[in-house]
Design an enzyme around this catalytic site. Structure first.
Site, PDB file in Angstrom:
ATOM      1  N   ASN A  71     -32.182 -13.912 -49.346  1.00  0.00           N
ATOM      2  CA  ASN A  71     -32.210 -12.879 -48.319  1.00  0.00           C
ATOM      3  C   ASN A  71     -31.676 -11.590 -48.936  1.00  0.00           C
ATOM      4  OD1 ASN A  71     -29.321 -12.814 -48.090  1.00  0.00           O
ATOM      5  ND2 ASN A  71     -29.368 -14.474 -46.579  1.00  0.00           N
ATOM      6  N   GLU A  92     -27.957 -11.670 -50.154  1.00  0.00           N
ATOM      7  CA  GLU A  92     -27.756 -12.521 -51.332  1.00  0.00           C
ATOM      8  C   GLU A  92     -28.303 -11.854 -52.591  1.00  0.00           C
ATOM      9  OE1 GLU A  92     -28.194 -16.745 -48.856  1.00  0.00           O
ATOM     10  OE2 GLU A  92     -29.906 -15.825 -49.867  1.00  0.00           O
ATOM     11  N   ASP A 135     -34.439 -21.619 -44.420  1.00  0.00           N
ATOM     12  CA  ASP A 135     -34.849 -22.965 -44.823  1.00  0.00           C
ATOM     13  C   ASP A 135     -36.300 -23.218 -44.439  1.00  0.00           C
ATOM     14  OD1 ASP A 135     -32.259 -23.695 -45.789  1.00  0.00           O
ATOM     15  OD2 ASP A 135     -31.611 -24.017 -43.728  1.00  0.00           O
TER      16      ASP A 135
END
Length: 332
Positions: free
Chosen positions: A208, A211, A279
């Site tokens: 993302n 991150e 996920d």
């Protein structure tokens, strides 16, 4: 384009995917507000029920199983009730959990949320209690995990490492998986919260915005720095593709060929909860790649799947029927 993507959905069925990572049991303790305690100025809740939901890498497993993948889950659980319940939940979804290594010296990673509400009040989280070991895996457990991966990885159509920073994906596991997938020509992808730059040689990377920024020393990303980060990550990790998700701004795909593709969200107006959507993106993309999709088509399909789960509360999944409906309803 929409029908083109729909055609891949049936091909997702029974693709073999191995998901290695930090398996988490999300426990929800539900209660009704009874009164204020006489012992302290705190609420007393009358316990009503307890639910265990797959979280962390287990959420990726749950998503892949719901989409119809033949899922091999690999991780470490404790010799405890949370580990048993997590195994039961996933087994009922036809997940192969033989790769769950039981370590009696550490607890199953558990995030317990105490939820409360009354007849005239909104249900809300009161407190969250986390339980996990902060120690690296002992040699015996790591060897058991590696042995299972080595025995099964060459039969897979895709492999995902879901690294939440809780030590399941050790350096030995990481290096073995990258090398084995490279030799066998199996698509491999990493989703790492804190340590993505250690995955040199991985074929695909998902991060993302936050991150990705942290991984390369940026505080935040604007349009220019996003491109810089995506291209640098692609080069330094020697990967074929990097996917950076951007919340309400969609996602951007960087490919080794030089292509940069921005994919806007399918429906901004219906976002309810983004928990676990990353996920969903990872496993949808990998199952699509296993089914023969290009990186771009796989990312587009993953974007629609994320659009389904963000309309649901908590960690959620997207079924093939819901995915087809979302694509059919989309107005570009």
């Amino acid at each position: 384009m929409s029908q083109h993507l729909v055609n891949y959905i049936d091909k997702l069925q029974n693709q073999k995917i191995m998901i290695i990572g930090d398996m988490v049991a999300d426990v929800y303790l539900e209660g009704k507000i009874s009164r204020i305690s006489r012992e302290a100025p705190v609420l007393i809740l009358e316990h009503s029920c307890e639910t265990v939901v797959p979280g962390g890498a287990a959420n990726a497993v749950h998503n892949a199983a719901t989409l119809g993948g033949q899922v091999y889950a690999v991780g470490v659980i404790g010799d405890d009730n949370a580990g048993q319940q997590l195994t039961q939940v996933l087994t009922k979804k036809n997940v192969n959990t033989q790769g769950f290594i039981v370590d009696s010296s550490r607890p199953t990673i558990t995030k317990t949320r105490v939820m409360a509400g009354g007849q005239a009040t909104v249900r809300q989280q009161i407190v969250r209690i986390d339980r996990e070991s902060r120690q690296a895996l002992v040699t015996n457990i790591e060897n058991q995990l590696l042995s299972y991966v080595e025995e099964n990885i060459r039969n897979m159509d895709a492999v995902v490492m879901s690294d939440y920073g809780s030590f399941t994906v050790s350096s030995a596991v990481r290096e073995f998986v990258i090398e084995a997938c490279s030799k066998a020509g199996i698509p491999s992808m990493v989703d790492s919260r804190y340590n993505v730059m250690a995955y040199k040689g991985i074929k695909l990377v998902k991060q993302n915005e936050s991150e990705a920024a942290n991984a390369l020393g940026f505080r935040v990303l604007d349009q220019n720095s996003l491109i810089q980060v995506g291209q640098e990550m692609l080069e330094r990790l020697d990967s074929e593709a990097v996917l950076i998700t951007q919340g309400p701004e969609g996602m951007t795909l960087f490919e080794r060929c030089g292509s940069i593709s921005h994919i806007p969200v399918s429906n901004k107006s219906e976002v309810y909860d983004v928990t676990g959507a990353g996920d969903t993106v990872v496993v949808t993309m990998m199952l699509a790649l296993a089914a023969g999709a290009s990186y771009y088509d796989a990312a587009c399909l993953a974007n629609f799947a994320a659009g389904v789960v963000v309309r649901k509360p908590g960690t959620a999944t997207a079924s093939p029927v819901e995915l087809k409906r979302a694509i059919g309803e989309h107005q570009p």
